[in-house]
Design a protein around this motif. Structure first.
Motif, mmCIF file in Angstrom:
data_model
loop_
_atom_site.group_PDB
_atom_site.id
_atom_site.type_symbol
_atom_site.label_atom_id
_atom_site.label_comp_id
_atom_site.label_asym_id
_atom_site.label_seq_id
_atom_site.Cartn_x
_atom_site.Cartn_y
_atom_site.Cartn_z
ATOM 1 N N SER A 1 4.010 11.889 1.870
ATOM 2 C CA SER A 1 4.479 11.293 3.120
ATOM 3 C C SER A 1 4.262 12.254 4.278
ATOM 4 C CB SER A 1 5.966 10.953 2.981
ATOM 5 O OG SER A 1 6.460 10.415 4.173
ATOM 6 N N ASN A 2 4.492 13.510 4.010
ATOM 7 C CA ASN A 2 4.282 14.560 4.996
ATOM 8 C C ASN A 2 3.597 15.740 4.322
ATOM 9 O OD1 ASN A 2 5.882 13.738 7.572
ATOM 10 N ND2 ASN A 2 7.265 13.309 5.884
ATOM 11 N N GLN B 1 -4.209 8.412 13.357
ATOM 12 C CA GLN B 1 -3.413 8.179 14.556
ATOM 13 C C GLN B 1 -2.957 9.530 15.097
ATOM 14 O OE1 GLN B 1 0.120 5.761 13.960
ATOM 15 N NE2 GLN B 1 0.220 5.229 16.113
ATOM 16 N N LEU C 1 -3.481 6.849 8.204
ATOM 17 C CA LEU C 1 -3.058 5.546 7.703
ATOM 18 C C LEU C 1 -4.133 4.947 6.805
ATOM 19 C CD1 LEU C 1 -1.676 4.105 11.053
ATOM 20 C CD2 LEU C 1 -0.302 4.745 9.086
ATOM 21 N N SER D 1 9.267 3.808 11.301
ATOM 22 C CA SER D 1 8.869 4.052 9.905
ATOM 23 C C SER D 1 7.370 4.265 9.747
ATOM 24 C CB SER D 1 9.299 2.876 9.026
ATOM 25 O OG SER D 1 8.558 1.715 9.377
ATOM 26 N N ARG D 2 6.610 4.020 10.788
ATOM 27 C CA ARG D 2 5.133 4.183 10.838
ATOM 28 C C ARG D 2 4.369 3.033 10.203
ATOM 29 N NH1 ARG D 2 5.261 10.059 8.857
ATOM 30 N NH2 ARG D 2 4.417 9.185 6.923
ATOM 31 N N GLN D 3 5.053 2.125 9.540
ATOM 32 C CA GLN D 3 4.364 1.018 8.863
ATOM 33 C C GLN D 3 3.820 0.029 9.883
ATOM 34 O OE1 GLN D 3 5.086 0.639 5.135
ATOM 35 N NE2 GLN D 3 3.227 -0.589 5.171
ATOM 36 N N MET D 4 2.527 -0.154 9.918
ATOM 37 C CA MET D 4 1.911 -1.128 10.823
ATOM 38 C C MET D 4 2.093 -2.525 10.245
ATOM 39 S SD MET D 4 0.299 0.437 13.375
ATOM 40 C CE MET D 4 -1.214 -0.355 13.845
ATOM 41 N N VAL E 1 0.852 -1.178 0.000
ATOM 42 C CA VAL E 1 0.000 0.000 0.000
ATOM 43 C C VAL E 1 0.894 1.236 0.000
ATOM 44 C CG1 VAL E 1 -1.752 1.271 1.293
ATOM 45 C CG2 VAL E 1 -1.782 -1.246 1.270
ATOM 46 N N TYR F 1 -7.581 5.144 8.641
ATOM 47 C CA TYR F 1 -7.485 5.308 10.086
ATOM 48 C C TYR F 1 -6.718 6.594 10.364
ATOM 49 C CZ TYR F 1 -8.657 0.300 10.462
ATOM 50 O OH TYR F 1 -9.278 -0.923 10.377
ATOM 51 N N PHE G 1 -1.186 -2.289 5.846
ATOM 52 C CA PHE G 1 -1.130 -0.843 6.033
ATOM 53 C C PHE G 1 -0.071 -0.183 5.162
ATOM 54 C CE2 PHE G 1 -3.877 0.264 9.610
ATOM 55 C CZ PHE G 1 -4.229 -0.985 10.084
ATOM 56 N N GLY G 2 -0.354 1.053 4.793
ATOM 57 C CA GLY G 2 0.632 1.903 4.149
ATOM 58 C C GLY G 2 1.452 2.632 5.195
ATOM 59 N N PRO G 3 2.421 3.424 4.746
ATOM 60 C CA PRO G 3 3.322 4.112 5.680
ATOM 61 C C PRO G 3 2.721 5.366 6.298
ATOM 62 C CG PRO G 3 3.941 4.607 3.442
ATOM 63 C CD PRO G 3 2.839 3.587 3.353
ATOM 64 N N GLY G 4 1.540 5.762 5.815
ATOM 65 C CA GLY G 4 0.872 6.909 6.418
ATOM 66 C C GLY G 4 1.289 8.244 5.841
ATOM 67 N N THR G 5 0.425 9.224 6.044
ATOM 68 C CA THR G 5 0.718 10.628 5.732
ATOM 69 C C THR G 5 0.649 11.401 7.037
ATOM 70 O OG1 THR G 5 -0.201 10.580 3.488
ATOM 71 C CG2 THR G 5 -0.095 12.726 4.590
ATOM 72 N N ARG G 6 1.741 12.088 7.357
ATOM 73 C CA ARG G 6 1.742 12.933 8.562
ATOM 74 C C ARG G 6 1.256 14.310 8.174
ATOM 75 N NH1 ARG G 6 3.782 12.705 13.480
ATOM 76 N NH2 ARG G 6 5.134 10.904 13.015
#
Lengths: 115, 114
Positions: free
Chosen positions: A9-10, A37, A91, B42-45, A4, A35, A106-111
């Motif tokens: 990323s930010n 966080q 996420l 790294s934030r990866q779950m 994913v 989701y 899960f992907g690495p998320g966007t901060r």
């Protein structure tokens, strides 16, 4: 295969601006989840999509939040008129089907930082 | 409503030792699944281990195992032979019946000392 992916990323934005966060799920996965966080609220469910069914929006915190999934693949989470409390890591996850026995990847998320 | 509680905000373990992370949950569903996820910087779950509530046998994945006490609604994670790479935030989560969303605990930050 590719996992994913999420972009950006930010993201830093000013209060009151709109932002769009993108999620590319694993190819062939029909279920997609968002989701959030945050320090104050921990990890919380926002919304999920399953194929062509109506999405479950029960976790969206306000009407400033919306999401769509085009062509059953890429999803965009939009936050309008951002507030400082929207600062969090967003996420995205996908799974082959929306059923508990299928793992969510899960992907690495966007901060997101709202100044 | 489902709830997941992790009462240990932080834990520390020496390399090669064993550590147990605690989790309790509450649900009115009879069909549910429990999970432990690892989140490194790294934030990866990453899914560590999964337990189906209808299975009495505790799940095991290499150095990771769970102690599932259904009556007590307890679901602890045991990490054996801890390695430096195990250092991360660990989240306990549940997913019940037709509900497709994960409910997460607040997490336990695990430090591994060399």
């Amino acid at each position: 295969g590719a996992g994913v992916s999420q972009s950006p990323s930010n993201k830093v934005t000013e209060k009151g601006k709109d932002v769009e966060l993108r999620c590319d799920p694993i190819s062939g996965h029909t279920a997609l989840y968002w989701y959030r966080q945050s320090l104050g609220q921990g990890l919380e469910f926002l919304i999920y999509f399953q194929g062509n069914s109506a999405p479950d929006k029960s976790g969206l915190p306000s009407d400033r939040f919306s999401a769509e999934r085009t062509g059953g693949s890429v999803s965009t989470l939009t936050i309008q008129r951002t507030q400082q409390e929207d600062s969090a890591v967003y996420l995205c996850a996908s799974s082959p089907l929306a059923a508990p026995r299928y793992e969510q990847y899960f992907g690495p998320g966007t901060r997101l930082t709202v100044t | 409503a489902q709830t997941v509680t992790q009462s240990q905000p932080e834990m520390s373990v020496q390399e090669a030792e064993t550590v147990t992370l605690s989790c309790t949950y509450d649900t009115s569903e009879s069909d549910y699944y429990l999970f432990w996820y690892k989140q490194p910087p790294s934030r990866q779950m990453i899914l560590v281990i999964r337990q189906e509530a209808y299975k009495q046998q505790n799940a095991t994945e290499n150095r990771f195992s769970v102690n599932f006490q259904k009556a007590a609604k307890s679901f602890s994670l045991k990490i054996s032979d801890s390695q430096l790479g195990d250092a991360a935030m660990y989240f306990c989560a549940s997913r019940a019946g037709a509900t497709n969303k994960l409910i997460f605990g607040t997490g336990t930050l695990l430090a591994v000392q060399p």
